[in-house]
Design a protein around this motif. Structure first.
Motif, PDB file in Angstrom:
ATOM      1  N   ASP A  20       0.995  -1.232   0.027  1.00  0.00           N
ATOM      2  CA  ASP A  20      -0.045  -0.121   0.040  1.00  0.00           C
ATOM      3  C   ASP A  20       0.896   1.240  -0.097  1.00  0.00           C
ATOM      4  OD1 ASP A  20       0.328   1.112   2.813  1.00  0.00           O
ATOM      5  OD2 ASP A  20      -0.119  -0.942   3.142  1.00  0.00           O
ATOM      6  N   SER A  21       0.202   2.338  -0.151  1.00  0.00           N
ATOM      7  CA  SER A  21       1.081   3.629  -0.219  1.00  0.00           C
ATOM      8  C   SER A  21       0.983   4.394   0.979  1.00  0.00           C
ATOM      9  CB  SER A  21       0.414   4.540  -1.440  1.00  0.00           C
ATOM     10  OG  SER A  21      -1.080   4.720  -1.485  1.00  0.00           O
ATOM     11  N   THR A  22      -0.087   3.996   1.962  1.00  0.00           N
ATOM     12  CA  THR A  22       0.032   4.492   3.195  1.00  0.00           C
ATOM     13  C   THR A  22       0.926   4.167   4.262  1.00  0.00           C
ATOM     14  OG1 THR A  22      -1.554   2.822   4.021  1.00  0.00           O
ATOM     15  CG2 THR A  22      -2.562   4.685   2.755  1.00  0.00           C
ATOM     16  N   SER A  23       1.663   3.199   4.011  1.00  0.00           N
ATOM     17  CA  SER A  23       2.744   2.986   5.157  1.00  0.00           C
ATOM     18  C   SER A  23       4.186   3.218   4.505  1.00  0.00           C
ATOM     19  CB  SER A  23       2.477   1.422   5.367  1.00  0.00           C
ATOM     20  OG  SER A  23       2.828   0.539   4.269  1.00  0.00           O
ATOM     21  N   TRP A  24       5.103   3.141   5.383  1.00  0.00           N
ATOM     22  CA  TRP A  24       6.520   3.290   4.797  1.00  0.00           C
ATOM     23  C   TRP A  24       7.463   2.467   5.318  1.00  0.00           C
ATOM     24  CZ3 TRP A  24       4.533   7.624   8.079  1.00  0.00           C
ATOM     25  CH2 TRP A  24       4.776   7.711   8.980  1.00  0.00           C
ATOM     26  N   LEU A  25       8.531   2.238   4.928  1.00  0.00           N
ATOM     27  CA  LEU A  25       9.530   1.243   5.213  1.00  0.00           C
ATOM     28  C   LEU A  25      10.396   2.177   6.317  1.00  0.00           C
ATOM     29  CD1 LEU A  25      10.822  -0.688   2.359  1.00  0.00           C
ATOM     30  CD2 LEU A  25       9.386  -1.306   3.882  1.00  0.00           C
ATOM     31  N   GLU A  26      10.582   1.448   7.481  1.00  0.00           N
ATOM     32  CA  GLU A  26      11.749   2.004   8.620  1.00  0.00           C
ATOM     33  C   GLU A  26      12.748   1.248   8.236  1.00  0.00           C
ATOM     34  OE1 GLU A  26      10.111   2.932  12.363  1.00  0.00           O
ATOM     35  OE2 GLU A  26       8.208   2.995  11.726  1.00  0.00           O
ATOM     36  N   ASN A  27      13.899   2.106   8.874  1.00  0.00           N
ATOM     37  CA  ASN A  27      15.254   0.989   8.866  1.00  0.00           C
ATOM     38  C   ASN A  27      15.268  -0.397   9.390  1.00  0.00           C
ATOM     39  OD1 ASN A  27      15.923   3.901   8.350  1.00  0.00           O
ATOM     40  ND2 ASN A  27      16.866   4.376  10.360  1.00  0.00           N
ATOM     41  N   SER A  28      14.233  -0.569  10.346  1.00  0.00           N
ATOM     42  CA  SER A  28      14.330  -1.946  11.029  1.00  0.00           C
ATOM     43  C   SER A  28      13.675  -2.857   9.829  1.00  0.00           C
ATOM     44  CB  SER A  28      13.725  -2.003  12.327  1.00  0.00           C
ATOM     45  OG  SER A  28      12.443  -1.467  12.136  1.00  0.00           O
ATOM     46  N   ASP A  29      13.227  -2.327   9.104  1.00  0.00           N
ATOM     47  CA  ASP A  29      12.573  -3.197   8.017  1.00  0.00           C
ATOM     48  C   ASP A  29      13.259  -3.989   6.861  1.00  0.00           C
ATOM     49  OD1 ASP A  29       9.801  -2.903   9.090  1.00  0.00           O
ATOM     50  OD2 ASP A  29       9.543  -1.072   7.895  1.00  0.00           O
ATOM     51  N   ILE A  30      14.527  -3.195   7.032  1.00  0.00           N
ATOM     52  CA  ILE A  30      15.628  -4.027   6.120  1.00  0.00           C
ATOM     53  C   ILE A  30      16.656  -4.721   6.971  1.00  0.00           C
ATOM     54  CG2 ILE A  30      17.347  -3.266   4.561  1.00  0.00           C
ATOM     55  CD1 ILE A  30      14.634  -2.545   3.644  1.00  0.00           C
ATOM     56  N   LYS A  31      16.464  -6.112   6.889  1.00  0.00           N
ATOM     57  CA  LYS A  31      17.319  -6.885   7.884  1.00  0.00           C
ATOM     58  C   LYS A  31      18.674  -7.075   7.399  1.00  0.00           C
ATOM     59  CE  LYS A  31      13.567  -7.558  10.018  1.00  0.00           C
ATOM     60  NZ  LYS A  31      13.228  -6.440  11.135  1.00  0.00           N
ATOM     61  N   GLY A  32      19.531  -7.072   8.354  1.00  0.00           N
ATOM     62  CA  GLY A  32      21.019  -7.218   8.124  1.00  0.00           C
ATOM     63  C   GLY A  32      21.938  -6.298   7.948  1.00  0.00           C
ATOM     64  N   TYR A  33      21.370  -4.889   8.195  1.00  0.00           N
ATOM     65  CA  TYR A  33      22.031  -3.813   8.169  1.00  0.00           C
ATOM     66  C   TYR A  33      21.769  -2.832   9.586  1.00  0.00           C
ATOM     67  CZ  TYR A  33      22.828  -5.037   3.309  1.00  0.00           C
ATOM     68  OH  TYR A  33      23.160  -5.863   2.024  1.00  0.00           O
ATOM     69  N   ASP A  34      22.604  -1.945   9.732  1.00  0.00           N
ATOM     70  CA  ASP A  34      22.389  -1.211  11.090  1.00  0.00           C
ATOM     71  C   ASP A  34      21.750  -0.055  10.505  1.00  0.00           C
ATOM     72  OD1 ASP A  34      24.215   1.505  10.970  1.00  0.00           O
ATOM     73  OD2 ASP A  34      25.179  -0.079  10.185  1.00  0.00           O
ATOM     74  N   TYR A  35      20.872   0.520  11.395  1.00  0.00           N
ATOM     75  CA  TYR A  35      19.769   1.551  11.035  1.00  0.00           C
ATOM     76  C   TYR A  35      20.283   2.973  10.414  1.00  0.00           C
ATOM     77  CZ  TYR A  35      20.670   4.443  15.277  1.00  0.00           C
ATOM     78  OH  TYR A  35      21.202   5.327  16.176  1.00  0.00           O
ATOM     79  N   ARG A  36      21.424   3.385  10.880  1.00  0.00           N
ATOM     80  CA  ARG A  36      22.269   4.380  10.322  1.00  0.00           C
ATOM     81  C   ARG A  36      22.568   4.162   8.749  1.00  0.00           C
ATOM     82  NH1 ARG A  36      24.853   4.632  15.587  1.00  0.00           N
ATOM     83  NH2 ARG A  36      23.909   6.734  16.496  1.00  0.00           N
ATOM     84  N   THR A  37      22.959   2.939   8.568  1.00  0.00           N
ATOM     85  CA  THR A  37      23.281   2.561   7.081  1.00  0.00           C
ATOM     86  C   THR A  37      22.245   2.766   6.141  1.00  0.00           C
ATOM     87  OG1 THR A  37      25.222   1.029   7.852  1.00  0.00           O
ATOM     88  CG2 THR A  37      24.375   0.954   5.666  1.00  0.00           C
ATOM     89  N   VAL A  38      20.916   2.118   6.731  1.00  0.00           N
ATOM     90  CA  VAL A  38      19.774   2.118   5.984  1.00  0.00           C
ATOM     91  C   VAL A  38      19.229   3.457   5.867  1.00  0.00           C
ATOM     92  CG1 VAL A  38      17.414   1.285   5.845  1.00  0.00           C
ATOM     93  CG2 VAL A  38      19.280  -0.301   6.434  1.00  0.00           C
ATOM     94  N   ALA A  39      19.333   4.308   6.860  1.00  0.00           N
ATOM     95  CA  ALA A  39      18.552   5.671   6.582  1.00  0.00           C
ATOM     96  C   ALA A  39      19.638   6.425   5.703  1.00  0.00           C
ATOM     97  CB  ALA A  39      18.847   6.342   8.143  1.00  0.00           C
ATOM     98  N   TYR A  40      20.766   6.372   5.534  1.00  0.00           N
ATOM     99  CA  TYR A  40      21.808   7.155   4.626  1.00  0.00           C
ATOM    100  C   TYR A  40      21.436   6.539   3.332  1.00  0.00           C
ATOM    101  CZ  TYR A  40      25.869   8.386   2.482  1.00  0.00           C
ATOM    102  OH  TYR A  40      26.971   8.989   1.540  1.00  0.00           O
ATOM    103  N   HIS A  41      21.252   5.405   3.391  1.00  0.00           N
ATOM    104  CA  HIS A  41      20.830   4.803   1.740  1.00  0.00           C
ATOM    105  C   HIS A  41      19.468   5.326   1.382  1.00  0.00           C
ATOM    106  CE1 HIS A  41      24.480   2.436   2.118  1.00  0.00           C
ATOM    107  NE2 HIS A  41      24.254   2.292   0.864  1.00  0.00           N
TER     108      HIS A  41
END
Length: 117
Positions: A20-41
């Protein structure tokens, strides 16, 4: 921090499968990477026009959440979605001692796909 193209591909695939278009992916939704790395990407992909993302930074840290792919994001993902194509892109770029960049990846992927047809 360096760009991680495998993480970028993982983010794009995850965004596409989001129903759906009403939710978003947070950093924790991408497994195997720390949240700062995901946020940066997320920030890099937003700045490149590949995804829609929102800035959810606090006073303590910079943070982003990914909303959806843009048209350009869908077009790019279509070129690198297939595992076989993605692996050939990476090996071709590495064998020619090129840097992985957005334009190089698109060019190599396009040529690989054309050769498959």
């Amino acid at each position: 921090m360096k760009r991680n193209w495998d993480l970028i591909r993982k983010i794009l695939l995850k965004l596409e499968e989001k129903a759906d278009s009403t939710s978003w992916l947070e950093n924790s939704d991408i497994k195997g990477y720390d949240y700062r790395t995901v946020a940066y990407h997320y920030k890099l992909l937003k700045n490149a026009g590949i995804i829609e993302a929102i800035d959810i930074s606090t006073m303590e840290e910079e943070n982003f959440a990914a909303l959806s792919l843009t048209w350009q994001g869908h077009e790019f993902l279509d070129k690198i979605r297939n595992d076989s194509v993605w692996n050939k892109v990476k090996s071709t770029v590495q064998s020619k001692s090129l840097d992985l960049s957005f334009d190089v990846i698109k060019t190599v992927a396009t040529k690989i796909i054309a050769a498959m047809i």
